[in-house]
Enzyme design. Structure first.
Site, PDB file in Angstrom:
ATOM      1  CB  SER A 118      25.249  67.945  32.553  1.00  0.00           C
ATOM      2  OG  SER A 118      24.354  67.944  33.651  1.00  0.00           O
ATOM      3  CG  HIS A 123      22.355  69.333  29.743  1.00  0.00           C
ATOM      4  ND1 HIS A 123      21.422  69.136  28.767  1.00  0.00           N
ATOM      5  CD2 HIS A 123      22.019  68.483  30.752  1.00  0.00           C
ATOM      6  CE1 HIS A 123      20.552  68.212  29.138  1.00  0.00           C
ATOM      7  NE2 HIS A 123      20.900  67.791  30.356  1.00  0.00           N
ATOM      8  CG  ASP A 177      20.465  67.768  33.958  1.00  0.00           C
ATOM      9  OD1 ASP A 177      19.787  67.410  32.986  1.00  0.00           O
ATOM     10  OD2 ASP A 177      21.697  67.567  34.058  1.00  0.00           O
ATOM     11  CG  MET A 219      16.482  66.556  38.121  1.00  0.00           C
ATOM     12  SD  MET A 219      17.611  65.394  38.907  1.00  0.00           S
ATOM     13  CE  MET A 219      18.802  65.150  37.601  1.00  0.00           C
ATOM     14  CG  HIS A 234      17.037  67.291  30.572  1.00  0.00           C
ATOM     15  ND1 HIS A 234      17.895  66.257  30.863  1.00  0.00           N
ATOM     16  CD2 HIS A 234      15.825  66.710  30.323  1.00  0.00           C
ATOM     17  CE1 HIS A 234      17.248  65.107  30.787  1.00  0.00           C
ATOM     18  NE2 HIS A 234      15.981  65.366  30.475  1.00  0.00           N
ATOM     19  CG  MET A 282      14.774  65.184  33.739  1.00  0.00           C
ATOM     20  SD  MET A 282      16.375  64.646  34.339  1.00  0.00           S
ATOM     21  CE  MET A 282      17.229  66.209  34.314  1.00  0.00           C
ATOM     22  CG  MET A 286      16.602  60.701  29.012  1.00  0.00           C
ATOM     23  SD  MET A 286      17.784  61.949  29.620  1.00  0.00           S
ATOM     24  CE  MET A 286      18.737  61.050  30.835  1.00  0.00           C
ATOM     25  CG  ASP A 341      21.375  63.998  29.448  1.00  0.00           C
ATOM     26  OD1 ASP A 341      22.437  63.819  30.065  1.00  0.00           O
ATOM     27  OD2 ASP A 341      20.421  64.671  29.898  1.00  0.00           O
TER      28      ASP A 341
HETATM   29  C1  DX5 Z   1      20.593  62.791  34.285  1.00  0.00           C
HETATM   30  C2  DX5 Z   1      20.783  64.128  33.664  1.00  0.00           C
HETATM   31  C3  DX5 Z   1      22.075  64.266  32.984  1.00  0.00           C
HETATM   32  C4  DX5 Z   1      23.278  64.117  33.882  1.00  0.00           C
HETATM   33  C5  DX5 Z   1      24.334  63.467  33.058  1.00  0.00           C
HETATM   34  O1  DX5 Z   1      19.271  62.568  34.578  1.00  0.00           O
HETATM   35  O2  DX5 Z   1      19.768  64.395  32.716  1.00  0.00           O
HETATM   36  O3  DX5 Z   1      22.156  65.480  32.240  1.00  0.00           O
HETATM   37  O4  DX5 Z   1      23.757  65.335  34.385  1.00  0.00           O
HETATM   38  O5  DX5 Z   1      25.390  63.138  33.868  1.00  0.00           O
HETATM   39  P1  DX5 Z   1      26.548  62.143  33.395  1.00  0.00           P
HETATM   40  O6  DX5 Z   1      27.108  62.694  32.135  1.00  0.00           O
HETATM   41  O7  DX5 Z   1      27.484  62.138  34.520  1.00  0.00           O
HETATM   42  O8  DX5 Z   1      25.886  60.796  33.153  1.00  0.00           O
HETATM   43 ZN    ZN Z   2      20.094  66.142  31.391  1.00  0.00          ZN
END
Ligand code: DX5
Ligand code: ZN
Length: 230
Positions: free
Chosen positions: A12, A37, A39, A41, A70, A72, A141, A179
């Site tokens: 990620s 990956h 993310d 947000m 991903h 969010m 998650m 994740d």
């Molecule tokens: C959190 C993200 C993850 C995050 C994971 O909301 O969706 O993808 O980057 O990070 P680690 O592996 O450090 O928990």
């Molecule tokens: Zn993620």
């Protein structure tokens, strides 16, 4: 009954050095990552803002690997028109963020991308059941979404197992992705034994203690030979 799919590692980039993002993506690619990956947000669905399409396009220029995106964000269907090059991508939407989950799943598929649905720790497996036949992956998650570096929630292991059992029972092809808080320890091991086949790892891959290469090798070594056992 047993099955032995390849375990995919998806670093990620949320934990990467953003001032050197291209280099970090290249390092992960060279280290043998299977997916990148990404993310996204929106500051509404989760209490944090990360990045959007501009950064995703920049990441694409530094790897040939599929992007495991991903989302969010609230109502991710509204973002779909802006995804221009989705054919090699995997787009994951949250069940909790979609009023019309079935419609949103098909919006992603119409773009030619693979599609996944994510479930927060407090969301039951049943929330994804009706669209499960159409999915390429379900993302469980293992922390509450929004931030990297959180601790794995152990209770999510039984949920991974229940989801995997449902997929096997129905003969569906969805992969199970985990994740949050995944490291080269019991978190990865128990997830794989419960049925996960895609491991997202942020801080376990991008950190100051080791190289991306060493961290990726360590995570892969940790799950080597492990498999889901019913
Ligand atoms: C959190 C993200 C993850 C995050 C994971 O909301 O969706 O993808 O980057 O990070 P680690 O592996 O450090 O928990
Ligand atoms: Zn993620």
């Amino acid at each position: 009954m047993t099955s032995e799919p390849r375990i995919l590692i998806a670093p990620s980039i949320l934990a990467a050095d953003f001032a050197n993002l291209g280099r970090q993506v290249e390092e992960a690619t060279q280290a043998g990552a299977d997916l990148i990956h990404v993310d996204v947000m929106d500051g509404t669905f989760v209490p944090n803002i990360s990045f959007g399409e501009v950064v995703i396009d920049a990441v694409r220029r530094h790897t040939e690997l599929p992007l495991n995106i991903h989302l969010m964000v609230e109502e991710p269907g509204k973002l779909m028109p802006s995804f221009q090059k989705a054919t090699t991508d995997q787009v994951i939407v949250h069940a909790e963020a979609c009023t019309h989950l079935h419609r949103t799943v098909f919006q992603v598929k119409e773009k030619g991308a693979e599609v996944g649905v994510a479930l927060n720790p407090g969301t039951p497996v049943s929330a994804v059941e009706e669209v499960l036949p159409y999915l390429d992956m379900v993302l469980v998650m293992t922390v509450n979404p929004g931030f990297g570096g959180q601790s794995f929630i152990p209770e999510t292991v039984s949920k991974i197992r229940r989801l995997r059992e449902l997929i096997e029972e129905k003969g569906y092809s969805a992969q199970v992705e985990v994740d949050g808080g995944i490291k080269a320890d019991y978190t990865a091991e128990e997830s794989v034994k419960a049925g996960a086949t895609i491991l997202v790892a942020g801080t376990a891959i991008f950190n100051r203690e080791e190289t991306v290469w060493a961290a990726t090798a360590k995570l892969r070594g940790c799950v080597c030979g492990l498999r889901y056992v019913r």
